[in-house]
Design an enzyme around this catalytic site. Structure first.
Site, PDB file in Angstrom:
ATOM      1  N   PHE A 117     -11.413  -6.795  13.966  1.00  0.00           N
ATOM      2  CA  PHE A 117     -10.342  -7.282  13.094  1.00  0.00           C
ATOM      3  C   PHE A 117     -10.034  -6.238  12.011  1.00  0.00           C
ATOM      4  O   PHE A 117     -10.940  -5.731  11.364  1.00  0.00           O
ATOM      5  CB  PHE A 117     -10.762  -8.607  12.440  1.00  0.00           C
ATOM      6  CG  PHE A 117      -9.742  -9.107  11.450  1.00  0.00           C
ATOM      7  CD1 PHE A 117      -8.469  -9.480  11.869  1.00  0.00           C
ATOM      8  CD2 PHE A 117     -10.040  -9.195  10.095  1.00  0.00           C
ATOM      9  CE1 PHE A 117      -7.523  -9.931  10.963  1.00  0.00           C
ATOM     10  CE2 PHE A 117      -9.095  -9.647   9.184  1.00  0.00           C
ATOM     11  CZ  PHE A 117      -7.835 -10.016   9.620  1.00  0.00           C
ATOM     12  N   GLN A 118      -8.784  -5.930  11.849  1.00  0.00           N
ATOM     13  CA  GLN A 118      -8.314  -4.931  10.884  1.00  0.00           C
ATOM     14  C   GLN A 118      -8.994  -3.575  11.068  1.00  0.00           C
ATOM     15  O   GLN A 118      -9.266  -2.867  10.103  1.00  0.00           O
ATOM     16  CB  GLN A 118      -8.458  -5.443   9.438  1.00  0.00           C
ATOM     17  CG  GLN A 118      -7.506  -6.602   9.168  1.00  0.00           C
ATOM     18  CD  GLN A 118      -7.334  -6.930   7.695  1.00  0.00           C
ATOM     19  OE1 GLN A 118      -8.236  -6.733   6.885  1.00  0.00           O
ATOM     20  NE2 GLN A 118      -6.165  -7.453   7.336  1.00  0.00           N
ATOM     21  N   GLU A 129       0.819  -1.216   0.000  1.00  0.00           N
ATOM     22  CA  GLU A 129       0.000   0.000   0.000  1.00  0.00           C
ATOM     23  C   GLU A 129       0.854   1.268   0.000  1.00  0.00           C
ATOM     24  O   GLU A 129       0.461   2.288  -0.572  1.00  0.00           O
ATOM     25  CB  GLU A 129      -0.947   0.015   1.201  1.00  0.00           C
ATOM     26  CG  GLU A 129      -2.095  -0.983   1.111  1.00  0.00           C
ATOM     27  CD  GLU A 129      -1.764  -2.343   1.707  1.00  0.00           C
ATOM     28  OE1 GLU A 129      -0.574  -2.582   2.041  1.00  0.00           O
ATOM     29  OE2 GLU A 129      -2.687  -3.166   1.848  1.00  0.00           O
ATOM     30  N   LYS A 171     -17.628  -0.341   5.981  1.00  0.00           N
ATOM     31  CA  LYS A 171     -18.113  -1.366   5.058  1.00  0.00           C
ATOM     32  C   LYS A 171     -19.629  -1.273   4.854  1.00  0.00           C
ATOM     33  O   LYS A 171     -20.126  -1.450   3.742  1.00  0.00           O
ATOM     34  CB  LYS A 171     -17.728  -2.747   5.592  1.00  0.00           C
ATOM     35  CG  LYS A 171     -17.883  -3.857   4.562  1.00  0.00           C
ATOM     36  CD  LYS A 171     -17.178  -5.119   5.029  1.00  0.00           C
ATOM     37  CE  LYS A 171     -17.691  -6.358   4.303  1.00  0.00           C
ATOM     38  NZ  LYS A 171     -17.195  -6.528   2.956  1.00  0.00           N
ATOM     39  N   MET A 224      24.374   9.029   1.934  1.00  0.00           N
ATOM     40  CA  MET A 224      24.229  10.378   2.467  1.00  0.00           C
ATOM     41  C   MET A 224      24.545  10.418   3.956  1.00  0.00           C
ATOM     42  O   MET A 224      25.205  11.337   4.438  1.00  0.00           O
ATOM     43  CB  MET A 224      22.822  10.918   2.189  1.00  0.00           C
ATOM     44  CG  MET A 224      22.665  12.386   2.502  1.00  0.00           C
ATOM     45  SD  MET A 224      23.913  13.437   1.708  1.00  0.00           S
ATOM     46  CE  MET A 224      23.021  13.971   0.241  1.00  0.00           C
TER      47      MET A 224
END
Lengths: 570, 176
Positions: free
Chosen positions: A112-113, A50, A162, A479
């Site tokens: 959940f999630q 993602e 949802k 760097m």
């Protein structure tokens, strides 16, 4: 009354907003959307992480100016977008992330999630929304696009429970948005414009300091007209590169911590600085109390909060950069013979600085016969006739790409500036190619950065996106190691990567071509081979780990206190 | 160098915001996220039910205050920010304090309550609980006196403020 589900409404809204491509990753919370998306006219690009999906949308947006759209699932899907959202917001890139969320009745239950992504992203987005009902979905999406793309653009997150997606309602897309609490100020104030005009007429040693706002506002042409009309030299920030033609005789190169000598000197000795769409970032100004002390400072920015934030300026002008420059050009009129002699002397002085200290590196290979990294950038520039879109990661290679490749076009140099996100390059480059399939797109990367989103090679391979990845492979996190070289007694703590993976075999594992250059002669050869290949290619350049980026202004010093070349080290 | 507090002054900001969930969190997160301080905060609906008023007291140099105001205005849900330091206004705060009240002090505490126009809202054999409303100076003075008798517990609301009528005389003596 015909009704649509929330998921269908979302897709209809995207179409109304002119969205063509969505980047993302599916999950349980967004499966309804994908179910309908699959049969719609919209394209979905399945990235492999993602975070990368947001960078890909950034690449898409940064290369076109159009908003980039991302769709991810709830919980980890949403939290993985945090870095992209923060980076896009800092660099004023309109990216809109749509995240799935658990059903409303589960919110707050540690389902959940489930994660409070609106809470998490509050401080790093321009704005965010949790949609409470299917009825307000269309209005919220309209607002989200408006907020992301107007004023100083930025990132927006829209969280979609949802059951809001499965609920049904009549679809009415609002024609207009009116937010009484958000009305960007775009038109310049005439009184401020006339102050700017009189300062521009008087100035004997003027410099234009151009930032990313020039590109975001599409003000490049106006800037060119103004600079040429008054013969004013132009320097640009990292984000501003390409806003003014890199090969133009008035262009001084980048300024700041790794700025070109003449650019930094010109700013320090100027009697007038015209800052356009820039925000006096600490990497640009160095020690603030010593910055451009002899100059009157004009600051054009669309974001009121940028004015007087870091530096007290003499003439602020809050406006869209293009509108501001148009008004200034009108105010100046046709007779531009202002301070002609002094300005000719001023440009001569600047050229003298360039003769004293041009951008350069020791030619040839290093003691071990390894390629100089700067040389690779020069070879890429030559081979692409300066016309490729260059997408970088973050580190030494990024600075060399900013110094040694000259950008004549806006949106030709795509880089993570404000947040400095390693792992940005490869996914952003694939996003550029989705938007501009005809372009030659090169991701200049380091061997550290490239591994941070290497999984996107799978996306490139599957989608047939011919990203050319040029890894400046010095076996180190260059760097940070450069700071250790210069300021930390060469104790290379946590910056040695060792031999690392065999990138050409890694490429092969993803089904794409991998090439290696160990000598100078091989450099040009593999670049031509890569550019001739129709698919994605990894070029692994074994470069010298001894090279550092110069000039360099040590942190906390004035920008004319540059370290110009490598210290003589034992 | 910006941390210098020589010019730091207390400012009362009246922040009108959309009356929606999460807006207070946006305001307070902005202030803390950018390293500014909130001395006091109070929130309530206004006459317009779509709008809430956040009264926020903060301390800073003119530059920091102006940056706070601009950053607040940049929040999408902020409708209007007024720095009341620039406007004639009246400030009020409500304090409830439970003070030890045993003889021979009970009468004296009641006299103090009268002087400060405080109300006794709870009485026990050994305590009085006073409700005091006023500007910060009055409240400070009252609490200092009550401290002499022993304060058991004290709670306070944030400060809230309102600008004065436009026809008010110049610098009138504030009525307390």
């Amino acid at each position: 009354m015909t009704t649509l589900s929330g998921a269908e409404i979302l897709i209809e809204c995207w179409k109304k907003e002119g969205v063509e491509v969505i980047f993302g990753y599916p999950g349980a919370a967004t499966i309804d959307i994908h179910h309908h998306l699959a049969t719609s006219s919209l394209k979905f690009v399945l990235c492999r992480h993602e975070q990368a999906a947001v960078h890909a949308a950034e690449g898409y947006s940064r290369s076109t100016g159009r908003p980039g759209v991302v769709l991810v699932t709830s919980g980890p899907g949403a939290t993985n977008t945090v870095t992209g959202l923060a980076g896009a917001n800092m660099d004023s890139v309109p990216v809109i992330v749509f995240s799935g969320q658990v059903s409303r009745m589960l919110i707050g239950n540690d389902a959940f999630q489930e994660v409070d992504i609106v809470g998490v992203t509050r401080g790093i987005t321009k704005h965010n929304y949790l949609v409470f009902s299917t009825q307000e979905l269309a209005q919220t999406i309209k607002e989200a696009f408006y907020v992301a793309t107007s004023g100083r653009p930025g990132s927006v997150l829209v969280d979609l429970p949802k059951d809001v997606l499965s609920g049904r309602t009549e679809f009415i897309y609002p024609k207009k948005v009116f937010l009484r609490s958000y009305q960007p100020h775009l038109t310049p104030h005439p009184k401020q414009v006339s102050k700017v005009v009189s300062l521009l007429k008087k100035a004997k040693r003027p410099v234009i300091y151009a930032g990313g706002g020039v590109i975001a506002a599409g003000a490049g042409e106006n800037l060119l007209t103004l600079a040429e009309l008054l013969a004013i030299p132009v320097t640009a920030t990292l984000m501003g590169l390409g806003g003014f033609p890199g090969t133009h005789p008035l262009f001084l190169g980048m300024l700041g911590m790794h700025g070109i000598y003449r650019a930094n000197m010109a700013v320090q000795k100027a009697d007038l600085i015209l800052a356009v769409g820039a925000r006096f970032d600490d990497r640009v100004t160095g020690l603030l109390t010593q910055f451009a002390k002899e100059a009157d400072i004009i600051h054009i920015d669309v974001d009121t909060t940028s004015i007087h934030k870091n530096l007290e300026v003499d003439v602020p002008l809050v406006a869209d950069a293009r509108q501001a420059l148009t008004a200034i050009l009108e105010g100046l009129g046709p007779a531009p013979d202002y301070q002609k002699d002094s300005r000719a002397q001023w440009r001569e002085l600047i050229e003298e600085w360039n003769r004293i200290c041009p951008l350069a590196y020791e030619p040839g290979t290093d003691v071990d016969g390894l390629i100089k990294p700067q040389r690779v950038i020069e070879a890429l520039y030559k081979a692409t006739h300066g016309k490729a879109v260059i997408v970088t990661d973050v580190g030494q290679h990024q600075m060399w790409a900013a110094q040694y490749y000259l950008y004549d076009q806006p949106r030709q140099f795509i880089t993570s500036g404000g947040l400095g996100v390693m792992g940005f390059g490869l996914p952003a480059a694939l996003g550029v190619l989705v938007a501009r399939p005809e372009a030659t797109v090169i991701n200049i990367a380091g061997d550290g950065s490239i591994l941070m989103n290497i999984q996107e090679l799978a996306t490139c391979a599957q989608e047939g996106l011919p990203v050319k990845v040029a890894i400046l492979n010095n076996g180190a996190l260059g760097m940070v190691r450069q700071w250790q070289d210069l300021f930390y007694g060469r104790r290379y703590a946590a910056t040695t990567l060792g031999p690392g993976p065999d990138f050409s075999q890694l490429a092969a594992a993803f089904g794409i071509k991998g090439l290696v250059a160990r000598t100078e002669a091989e450099t040009e050869a593999i670049i031509s081979e890569a550019l001739a290949d129709p698919g994605p290619v990894i070029m692994d350049f074994k470069v010298s780990p001894r090279e550092n980026v110069f000039p360099m202004v040590p942190a906390g010093r004035a920008i004319d206190e540059m370290i110009l070349r490598p210290l003589e080290l034992p | 160098m910006e941390l210098g507090t020589e010019n730091a002054k207390r400012h009362t900001l009246a922040v009108l915001v959309d009356n929606r969930p999460g807006v207070l969190a946006r305001v307070s997160a902005l202030i803390s996220g950018r390293g500014y301080n909130i001395d006091s905060l109070s929130v309530a609906e206004t006459m317009d039910p779509d709008v809430s008023l956040i009264t926020l007291i903060t301390t800073g140099t003119p530059r920091i205050i102006s940056q706070i105001i601009k950053q607040l205005r940049k929040l999408i849900n902020v409708v209007k920010v007024t720095d009341l330091a620039e406007v004639d206004h009246v400030e009020r705060q409500l304090v409830m304090v439970r003070v030890k009240a045993v003889e021979p002090n009970r009468a004296e505490i009641m006299r103090l309550a009268q002087i400060f126009r405080a109300t006794i809202i709870d009485v026990s054999l050994k305590t009085y609980t006073l409700e005091i409303t006023g500007g910060q100076e009055k409240i400070r003075a009252a609490l200092a006196l009550l401290a002499e008798f022993g304060v058991e517990e004290q709670v306070s609301t944030g400060l809230t403020a309102i600008s004065k009528g436009t026809m008010a005389p110049k610098n009138p003596k504030t009525i307390t």
